[in-house]
Enzyme design. Sequence first.
Site, short mmCIF file in Angstrom:
data_model
loop_
_atom_site.label_atom_id
_atom_site.label_comp_id
_atom_site.label_asym_id
_atom_site.label_seq_id
_atom_site.Cartn_x
_atom_site.Cartn_y
_atom_site.Cartn_z
N HIS A 270 52.11 -2.67 100.69
CA HIS A 270 52.63 -1.42 100.26
C HIS A 270 52.89 -1.54 98.84
O HIS A 270 54.13 -2.37 98.63
CB HIS A 270 53.25 -0.72 101.05
CG HIS A 270 53.13 0.83 100.82
ND1 HIS A 270 54.37 1.67 101.14
CD2 HIS A 270 52.26 1.84 100.06
CE1 HIS A 270 54.25 2.85 100.68
NE2 HIS A 270 52.97 2.94 100.15
N ASP B 215 36.93 -6.94 84.46
CA ASP B 215 35.71 -7.43 83.80
C ASP B 215 35.80 -8.66 83.36
O ASP B 215 36.97 -9.14 83.48
CB ASP B 215 35.25 -6.54 82.73
CG ASP B 215 36.17 -6.24 81.52
OD1 ASP B 215 36.87 -7.21 81.28
OD2 ASP B 215 36.04 -5.14 80.71
N HIS C 260 43.88 1.37 77.01
CA HIS C 260 43.57 0.10 77.39
C HIS C 260 44.75 -0.93 76.96
O HIS C 260 45.12 -1.73 77.82
CB HIS C 260 42.41 -0.39 76.51
CG HIS C 260 41.74 -1.70 77.11
ND1 HIS C 260 41.45 -1.89 78.36
CD2 HIS C 260 41.62 -2.78 76.50
CE1 HIS C 260 40.86 -3.45 78.62
NE2 HIS C 260 41.26 -3.87 77.41
#
Length: 127
Positions: free
Chosen positions: A20, A28, A94
Amino acid sequence: MRKHGILNAELAAAVCRLGHTDTVVVADCGLPRPAGVPVVDLAVVFGVPRFVDVLDALIAECAFEGCTAASESRGSAVEDVVLARFSDAAFVPHEELKQLSSTATLIVRTGEATPFANVVLRCGVPF
């Protein structure tokens, strides 16, 4: 020999060790891999395996309570994939996603070559 589920021995073992609040990055093939974070590298060639296939395999095996993707993926097929699986997904720049990956429990590298096809999954519990 397993009859179903994740067949890659390294990935199956890593999934079994998750708990948990641990985080898993499905990445990618271009996402930088931070030092010290275990990586299961599944990439064979560009596009194999695909981001969506690895994401779906992990979702079938694990309980995830949330996810975070790059805001740069908004308006793309990546956003569609993420929101179809996590309607309440968070989106961050990002650069912030790369910072989150540096504290991940596990990174799973795919062969995906679509820009910003990365997601940070937060483990939940199945009860």
